[in-house]
Design an enzyme around this catalytic site. Structure first.
Site, PDB file in Angstrom:
ATOM      1  N   TYR A 127       0.844  -1.203   0.000  1.00  0.00           N
ATOM      2  CA  TYR A 127       0.000   0.000   0.000  1.00  0.00           C
ATOM      3  C   TYR A 127       0.883   1.258   0.000  1.00  0.00           C
ATOM      4  CZ  TYR A 127      -4.407   2.491   0.718  1.00  0.00           C
ATOM      5  OH  TYR A 127      -5.510   3.304   0.569  1.00  0.00           O
ATOM      6  N   LYS A 160      -3.097   8.378   3.243  1.00  0.00           N
ATOM      7  CA  LYS A 160      -4.321   8.190   4.037  1.00  0.00           C
ATOM      8  C   LYS A 160      -4.124   8.692   5.478  1.00  0.00           C
ATOM      9  CE  LYS A 160      -7.011   6.324   0.889  1.00  0.00           C
ATOM     10  NZ  LYS A 160      -7.974   7.212   0.193  1.00  0.00           N
TER      11      LYS A 160
HETATM   12  N1  LIG Z   1     -11.311  -0.207  -3.028  1.00  0.00           N
HETATM   13  C1  LIG Z   1     -10.791  -0.319  -1.833  1.00  0.00           C
HETATM   14  O1  LIG Z   1     -10.390  -1.418  -1.406  1.00  0.00           O
HETATM   15  C2  LIG Z   1     -10.692   0.865  -0.934  1.00  0.00           C
HETATM   16  C3  LIG Z   1     -10.461   0.662   0.435  1.00  0.00           C
HETATM   17  C4  LIG Z   1     -10.354   1.772   1.272  1.00  0.00           C
HETATM   18  C5  LIG Z   1     -10.460   3.050   0.744  1.00  0.00           C
HETATM   19  N2  LIG Z   1     -10.679   3.221  -0.610  1.00  0.00           N
HETATM   20  C6  LIG Z   1     -10.767   4.588  -1.122  1.00  0.00           C
HETATM   21  O2  LIG Z   1     -12.015   4.787  -1.740  1.00  0.00           O
HETATM   22  C7  LIG Z   1     -11.882   5.885  -2.648  1.00  0.00           C
HETATM   23  C8  LIG Z   1     -12.500   5.476  -3.976  1.00  0.00           C
HETATM   24  O3  LIG Z   1     -11.697   4.471  -4.596  1.00  0.00           O
HETATM   25  P1  LIG Z   1     -12.321   3.212  -5.351  1.00  0.00           P
HETATM   26  O4  LIG Z   1     -11.753   2.010  -4.696  1.00  0.00           O
HETATM   27  O5  LIG Z   1     -13.758   3.363  -5.509  1.00  0.00           O
HETATM   28  O6  LIG Z   1     -11.573   3.272  -6.761  1.00  0.00           O
HETATM   29  P2  LIG Z   1     -11.984   4.003  -8.136  1.00  0.00           P
HETATM   30  O7  LIG Z   1     -10.796   3.826  -9.015  1.00  0.00           O
HETATM   31  O8  LIG Z   1     -13.265   3.517  -8.648  1.00  0.00           O
HETATM   32  O9  LIG Z   1     -12.142   5.511  -7.683  1.00  0.00           O
HETATM   33  C9  LIG Z   1     -11.031   6.352  -7.464  1.00  0.00           C
HETATM   34  C10 LIG Z   1     -11.384   7.703  -8.056  1.00  0.00           C
HETATM   35  O10 LIG Z   1     -10.305   8.615  -7.833  1.00  0.00           O
HETATM   36  C11 LIG Z   1     -10.342   9.487  -8.933  1.00  0.00           C
HETATM   37  N3  LIG Z   1      -9.104  10.252  -9.069  1.00  0.00           N
HETATM   38  C12 LIG Z   1      -7.827   9.796  -9.216  1.00  0.00           C
HETATM   39  N4  LIG Z   1      -7.002  10.840  -9.451  1.00  0.00           N
HETATM   40  C13 LIG Z   1      -7.781  11.967  -9.448  1.00  0.00           C
HETATM   41  C14 LIG Z   1      -7.525  13.344  -9.667  1.00  0.00           C
HETATM   42  N5  LIG Z   1      -6.310  13.813  -9.966  1.00  0.00           N
HETATM   43  N6  LIG Z   1      -8.553  14.201  -9.601  1.00  0.00           N
HETATM   44  C15 LIG Z   1      -9.814  13.764  -9.346  1.00  0.00           C
HETATM   45  N7  LIG Z   1     -10.121  12.484  -9.159  1.00  0.00           N
HETATM   46  C16 LIG Z   1      -9.114  11.591  -9.220  1.00  0.00           C
HETATM   47  C17 LIG Z   1     -10.564   8.562 -10.121  1.00  0.00           C
HETATM   48  O11 LIG Z   1     -11.003   9.290 -11.253  1.00  0.00           O
HETATM   49  C18 LIG Z   1     -11.613   7.626  -9.551  1.00  0.00           C
HETATM   50  O12 LIG Z   1     -12.912   8.075  -9.885  1.00  0.00           O
HETATM   51  C19 LIG Z   1     -10.395   6.215  -2.710  1.00  0.00           C
HETATM   52  O13 LIG Z   1     -10.125   7.275  -1.814  1.00  0.00           O
HETATM   53  C20 LIG Z   1      -9.768   4.944  -2.198  1.00  0.00           C
HETATM   54  O14 LIG Z   1      -8.475   5.142  -1.670  1.00  0.00           O
HETATM   55  C21 LIG Z   1     -10.805   2.161  -1.446  1.00  0.00           C
END
Ligand SMILES: NC(=O)c1ccc[n+]([C@@H]2O[C@H](COP(=O)([O-])OP(=O)(O)OC[C@H]3O[C@@H](n4cnc5c(N)ncnc54)[C@H](O)[C@@H]3O)[C@@H](O)[C@H]2O)c1
Length: 254
Positions: free
Chosen positions: A154, A161
């Site tokens: 990670y 984070k």
């Molecule tokens: N999937 C997991 O296991 C998980 C676990 C904990 C936290 N999260 C967090 O959840 C959130 C959403 O992620 P996800 O898993 O749905 O993945 P995802 O890839 O579907 O979404 C991530 C989003 O971040 C956006 N992004 C990236 N760079 C950007 C920029 N410069 N400007 C604007 N937007 C930008 C992307 O366009 C995308 O829509 C993130 O913060 C991620 O870290 C995800």
């Protein structure tokens, strides 16, 4: 219709597997008007296709690395919604190299990029949106356990984070005088485009599902439900918190 009459933004969504999309759908289902963000014009086409079936949804575009785009979004939101009751920050980015190489090899540039897009963006968003957020509004960001524990692979995203969670606490202090709550949801691993950038994701998901106190799977639906609680008036009095949605995995030692 817990959220009837509420309006706000969910930023950002890549596809129908994005956590942001589940959140947008559940908030809409509960009666809210939801602006759904895409990172750029190209990605907005996909979001346009997703929101087309939902009467109280529309799309927006914002790149979190660009202050002028965040300012333009705030102006657009004011014009369309007048005031917003919620902002959901659901976006993160780290370079491929920083997620595949050992953490010790992270470059200055990749460190800055991950923290800029994944943590500072929440500050920039709140700063530009502050005049548009209604008194008593709610801001929710998405974090991960890698903020406080070293999750191999990670890497710099864990540092980002940790910064995001600290930003949430400071923003909660700054905005609290207007009754605005700022909180973090911390989901366990879920199979999305971003998560697949972290090596061994499928094994990690299986492991967490096996070891967590609550048995069975969890995913977007549970994360969206907790976000809806934080957006709703039910969470009045809750601010600056990290709420885990991981079947309790984070509390187990073995
Ligand atoms: N999937 C997991 O296991 C998980 C676990 C904990 C936290 N999260 C967090 O959840 C959130 C959403 O992620 P996800 O898993 O749905 O993945 P995802 O890839 O579907 O979404 C991530 C989003 O971040 C956006 N992004 C990236 N760079 C950007 C920029 N410069 N400007 C604007 N937007 C930008 C992307 O366009 C995308 O829509 C993130 O913060 C991620 O870290 C995800």
């Amino acid at each position: 219709m817990l959220l009837e009459g509420k309006k706000g933004l969910v930023l950002n969504v890549t596809n129908d597997k994005s956590i942001g999309w589940s959140v947008a759908r559940v908030l809409h289902e509960m009666g809210a008007m939801v602006g759904v963000g895409a990172q750029n014009a190209r990605m907005r086409e996909r979001v346009d296709a997703l929101v087309a079936d939902f009467p109280r949804m529309r799309s927006h575009a914002v790149d979190f690395a660009q202050d002028d785009e965040i300012a333009a979004l705030a102006a657009e939101a004011k014009g369309i919604y007048g005031e917003v009751d919620f902002l959901v920050h659901s976006a993160a980015f780290a370079s491929k190299e920083s997620l595949s190489n050992p953490f010790v090899q992270t470059s200055r540039e990749d460190f800055g990029l991950a923290l800029d897009v994944s943590a500072f963006s929440l500050v920039a968003l709140c700063r530009h949106m502050e005049p548009v957020i209604a008194d008593g509004g709610s801001v929710v960001a998405m974090s991960y356990l890698g903020s406080t524990r070293a999750v191999v692979g990670y890497n710099v995203m864990g540092v980002a984070k940790a910064a995001l969670e600290a930003c949430v606490r400071y923003l909660a202090c700054d905005l609290g005088h207007r009754g605005i709550r700022v909180n973090t949801v911390s989901p366990g691993p879920i199979n999305t485009v971003s998560a697949r950038g972290v090596g061994g994701l499928i094994e990690m998901i299986d492991y967490v599902h096996q070891k967590a106190p609550l048995k069975g799977t969890f995913g977007q639906a549970e994360v969206a439900a907790t976000t809806a609680y934080l957006v709703s008036n039910l969470s009045k009095g809750v601010s600056g918190q990290v709420i885990f949605v991981d079947n309790g995995y984070n509390i187990a030692a073995m």
